[in-house]
Design a protein around this motif. Structure first.
Motif, PDB file in Angstrom:
ATOM      1  N   TRP A 204     -14.571  -5.232  24.760  1.00  0.00           N
ATOM      2  CA  TRP A 204     -13.306  -5.942  24.941  1.00  0.00           C
ATOM      3  C   TRP A 204     -13.218  -7.180  24.058  1.00  0.00           C
ATOM      4  N   LEU A 205     -14.350  -7.790  23.751  1.00  0.00           N
ATOM      5  CA  LEU A 205     -14.328  -8.905  22.792  1.00  0.00           C
ATOM      6  C   LEU A 205     -13.951  -8.415  21.402  1.00  0.00           C
ATOM      7  N   ALA A 206     -14.407  -7.224  21.032  1.00  0.00           N
ATOM      8  CA  ALA A 206     -14.049  -6.665  19.730  1.00  0.00           C
ATOM      9  C   ALA A 206     -12.551  -6.386  19.649  1.00  0.00           C
ATOM     10  N   VAL A 207     -11.993  -5.795  20.703  1.00  0.00           N
ATOM     11  CA  VAL A 207     -10.542  -5.534  20.720  1.00  0.00           C
ATOM     12  C   VAL A 207      -9.777  -6.849  20.714  1.00  0.00           C
ATOM     13  N   HIS A 208     -10.244  -7.811  21.497  1.00  0.00           N
ATOM     14  CA  HIS A 208      -9.641  -9.136  21.540  1.00  0.00           C
ATOM     15  C   HIS A 208      -9.649  -9.780  20.154  1.00  0.00           C
ATOM     16  N   GLN A 209     -10.731  -9.544  19.403  1.00  0.00           N
ATOM     17  CA  GLN A 209     -10.873 -10.109  18.062  1.00  0.00           C
ATOM     18  C   GLN A 209      -9.806  -9.562  17.107  1.00  0.00           C
ATOM     19  N   LEU A 210      -9.360  -8.336  17.324  1.00  0.00           N
ATOM     20  CA  LEU A 210      -8.307  -7.765  16.493  1.00  0.00           C
ATOM     21  C   LEU A 210      -7.040  -8.614  16.555  1.00  0.00           C
ATOM     22  N   GLY A 211      -6.788  -9.213  17.717  1.00  0.00           N
ATOM     23  CA  GLY A 211      -5.626 -10.081  17.856  1.00  0.00           C
ATOM     24  C   GLY A 211      -5.705 -11.319  16.991  1.00  0.00           C
ATOM     25  N   PHE A 212      -6.924 -11.807  16.721  1.00  0.00           N
ATOM     26  CA  PHE A 212      -7.085 -12.958  15.825  1.00  0.00           C
ATOM     27  C   PHE A 212      -6.622 -12.617  14.412  1.00  0.00           C
ATOM     28  N   PHE A 213      -6.972 -11.428  13.943  1.00  0.00           N
ATOM     29  CA  PHE A 213      -6.554 -11.014  12.608  1.00  0.00           C
ATOM     30  C   PHE A 213      -5.030 -10.915  12.519  1.00  0.00           C
ATOM     31  N   TYR A 214      -4.414 -10.404  13.577  1.00  0.00           N
ATOM     32  CA  TYR A 214      -2.957 -10.312  13.592  1.00  0.00           C
ATOM     33  C   TYR A 214      -2.337 -11.708  13.571  1.00  0.00           C
ATOM     34  N   ALA A 215      -2.924 -12.649  14.324  1.00  0.00           N
ATOM     35  CA  ALA A 215      -2.419 -14.023  14.352  1.00  0.00           C
ATOM     36  C   ALA A 215      -2.553 -14.685  12.989  1.00  0.00           C
ATOM     37  N   ASP A 216      -3.548 -14.261  12.202  1.00  0.00           N
ATOM     38  CA  ASP A 216      -3.742 -14.807  10.857  1.00  0.00           C
ATOM     39  C   ASP A 216      -2.802 -14.193   9.825  1.00  0.00           C
ATOM     40  N   GLY A 217      -2.012 -13.203  10.246  1.00  0.00           N
ATOM     41  CA  GLY A 217      -1.068 -12.578   9.321  1.00  0.00           C
ATOM     42  C   GLY A 217      -1.640 -11.437   8.514  1.00  0.00           C
ATOM     43  N   ALA A 218      -2.726 -10.812   8.992  1.00  0.00           N
ATOM     44  CA  ALA A 218      -3.347  -9.720   8.235  1.00  0.00           C
ATOM     45  C   ALA A 218      -2.374  -8.574   8.015  1.00  0.00           C
ATOM     46  N   ALA A 219      -1.567  -8.253   9.029  1.00  0.00           N
ATOM     47  CA  ALA A 219      -0.622  -7.145   8.896  1.00  0.00           C
ATOM     48  C   ALA A 219       0.433  -7.445   7.840  1.00  0.00           C
ATOM     49  N   ASP A 220       0.867  -8.698   7.755  1.00  0.00           N
ATOM     50  CA  ASP A 220       1.888  -9.063   6.768  1.00  0.00           C
ATOM     51  C   ASP A 220       1.315  -9.075   5.355  1.00  0.00           C
ATOM     52  N   ARG A 221       0.053  -9.481   5.217  1.00  0.00           N
ATOM     53  CA  ARG A 221      -0.552  -9.520   3.888  1.00  0.00           C
ATOM     54  C   ARG A 221      -0.802  -8.107   3.349  1.00  0.00           C
ATOM     55  N   VAL A 222      -1.339  -7.245   4.189  1.00  0.00           N
ATOM     56  CA  VAL A 222      -1.674  -5.893   3.750  1.00  0.00           C
ATOM     57  C   VAL A 222      -0.461  -4.968   3.822  1.00  0.00           C
ATOM     58  N   GLY A 223       0.398  -5.244   4.797  1.00  0.00           N
ATOM     59  CA  GLY A 223       1.516  -4.353   5.085  1.00  0.00           C
ATOM     60  C   GLY A 223       1.236  -3.622   6.380  1.00  0.00           C
ATOM     61  N   PRO A 224       2.147  -3.699   7.371  1.00  0.00           N
ATOM     62  CA  PRO A 224       1.859  -3.102   8.682  1.00  0.00           C
ATOM     63  C   PRO A 224       1.635  -1.592   8.624  1.00  0.00           C
ATOM     64  N   ARG A 225       2.395  -0.894   7.786  1.00  0.00           N
ATOM     65  CA  ARG A 225       2.225   0.559   7.715  1.00  0.00           C
ATOM     66  C   ARG A 225       0.915   0.924   7.021  1.00  0.00           C
ATOM     67  N   ARG A 226       0.575   0.191   5.979  1.00  0.00           N
ATOM     68  CA  ARG A 226      -0.669   0.481   5.262  1.00  0.00           C
ATOM     69  C   ARG A 226      -1.880   0.175   6.125  1.00  0.00           C
ATOM     70  N   LEU A 227      -1.908  -1.022   6.712  1.00  0.00           N
ATOM     71  CA  LEU A 227      -3.024  -1.388   7.570  1.00  0.00           C
ATOM     72  C   LEU A 227      -3.064  -0.510   8.815  1.00  0.00           C
TER      73      LEU A 227
END
Length: 459
Positions: A204-227
């Motif tokens: 659950w900490l690993a899944v929780h950590q995924l939210g940190f990447f989203y908060a950092d804008g990882a989806a916007d940098r890579v592209g939500p469909r690509r990522l």
């Protein structure tokens, strides 16, 4: 109180409405899933018992790939905790402030639920003289609180895990993933005792950590469909390999009789599923964001979000009342038959009405009290807050094994090898509420000494 239209109009453009939608949808999915899985078995002698449709109908286990929504809630929690912690840092807040703002909002409504059910349980226990069937119902009534205990593990460690994320990034996530694999190997290949329980934290900490990447804008940098597509493919390939070649089953929800549960405790298969699920959600993010820009849709999310935890806490109560009515009417079709599925559709109406009534009655406990400012960093306050969190975690998990059974006549469960008397979870959650509130009291009111050199000034 502001109307829904006023709240919708005040929503800043920077707010990620998709996160709010996912939070509501995930809790709603839990409620629907529990309703659909519950099977009441009525014996010829009038006795009753409960089972799970996943146990009765193997094909329904594939449905858990849609109905298992816990990873969504943890990933959304990671995003929310990252945003909250960074805001607190900017305002000079400390760990006690974080616990009060983020964790207290879960403990407060839970404490109201626990108090009501404790009174009911004592009355039932005394009037039935500890009847086994009544005790089984009381035990089930409190078991859903375990989810809050698991979530609190991730929430309480959020400050530490966010700093690890900010320092090491993907390496921190990879370390958690490797820890999950190591625990499963130690458990399944070498039969190491008790090690499996560590994955309640690591997965659950690993899944929780995924939210940190989203908060950092990882989806916007890579592209939500690509990522999202990459995560979906990698997660699906890993899950298919683990299920097809390994010892893991396809069910992402626990049920009686399974050889290896993917949920209690979590396994690497559940982590692979979570990665695929988050990828799928990223791929549909943009069209759903456009839909959430519509006033009616956004007002619906606001309304549901304001009572989401209340709905989660009380939906088992509504379900128990519906099943009690079914028992009194003597209606007990075999689980999985056409008659049973038809009955489920019919029961959905009284279930929804009862849940709405319970929400209306108890929603007030979900409102957080107003705070004038932050109390700031303090080792003493942090220690008190941490003690409160530990009490909450152990107490909530204790409900998983005892529920509200035997409060008057005595009942002792077993939590990971530790005895758990039926009254202990209630005491622990009550202590948690007091300690977390004490830790965040304004200076001059709190009985904890603060070091002037370490406490930021209040705004």
């Amino acid at each position: 109180m502001a109307s829904l239209s006023e709240l919708a109009a005040r929503t800043p453009a920077s707010r990620d409405r998709y996160i709010d939608f996912l939070r509501v949808a995930s809790l709603g999915g839990v409620i629907v899933g529990h309703f659909m899985m519950a099977v009441l078995v009525i014996g010829d002698d009038g006795s009753f018992s409960f089972t799970n449709i996943l146990e009765v109908e193997p094909w329904t286990r594939w449905m858990t790939l849609v109905l298992q929504v816990m990873p969504i809630f943890f990933a959304v929690g990671g995003f929310s905790h990252a945003v909250a912690l960074r805001s607190l840092r900017a305002r000079g807040g400390g760990y006690a402030d974080f616990v009060s703002e983020r964790i207290g909002r879960l403990v407060r409504p839970a404490l109201a639920f626990i108090t009501v059910w404790a009174v009911v349980a004592i009355v039932v226990d005394l009037t039935t003289d500890g009847d086994a069937q009544a005790g089984a119902v009381l035990q089930i009534a409190g078991q859903l609180v375990w989810f809050i205990g698991i979530y609190l593990i991730a929430a309480s460690l959020a400050p530490l895990m966010l700093r690890a994320h900010e320092r090491w990034g993907m390496a921190a996530l990879a370390a958690l993933g490797l820890a999950v694999v190591a625990v499963d190997v130690a458990r399944l290949a070498f039969d190491v005792p008790f090690v499996m329980w560590l994955n309640f934290a690591f997965v659950w900490l690993a899944v929780h950590q995924l939210g940190f990447f989203y908060a950092d804008g990882a989806a916007d940098r890579v592209g939500p469909r690509r990522l999202g597509g990459t995560m979906l493919v990698l997660g699906c390939v890993a899950l298919a390999a683990l299920v097809g070649l390994g010892p893991y089953g396809i069910a992402m929800v626990s049920f009686g009789g399974e050889e290896l549960s993917n949920l209690t405790p979590p396994t690497v298969a559940l982590l692979a599923f979570a990665v695929a699920q988050q990828g799928a959600l990223l791929m549909v993010r943009d069209p759903l964001r456009r839909w959430l820009d519509r006033p009616r849709a956004w007002k619906g999310v606001i309304a549901a979000g304001s009572v989401a935890m209340t709905a989660y806490l009380w939906h088992f109560t509504a379900l128990i009342l519906v099943l009690a009515g079914q028992y009194l009417l003597g209606i007990g079709p075999e689980g999985g038959t056409g008659a049973w599925w038809l009955l489920k559709l019919v029961e959905l109406v009284p279930f929804a009405l009862l849940l709405v009534a319970l929400i209306a009655l108890f929603r007030r406990f979900e409102r957080a009290p107003r705070r004038a400012g932050v109390v700031g960093p303090s080792a003493a306050r942090a220690a008190v807050a941490a003690a409160g969190v530990v009490c909450a975690i152990v107490g909530m998990l204790g409900f998983a094994v005892v529920g509200f059974r035997g409060l008057a006549t005595g009942y002792v469960g077993n939590l990971a090898g530790l005895p758990m008397p039926s009254w202990a979870p209630i005491v622990l959650v009550g202590a948690s509420a007091m300690l977390t509130a004490l830790a965040a009291l304004p200076r001059g009111s709190v009985a904890v000494s603060d070091s002037p050199a370490t406490v930021a000034r209040d705004d």
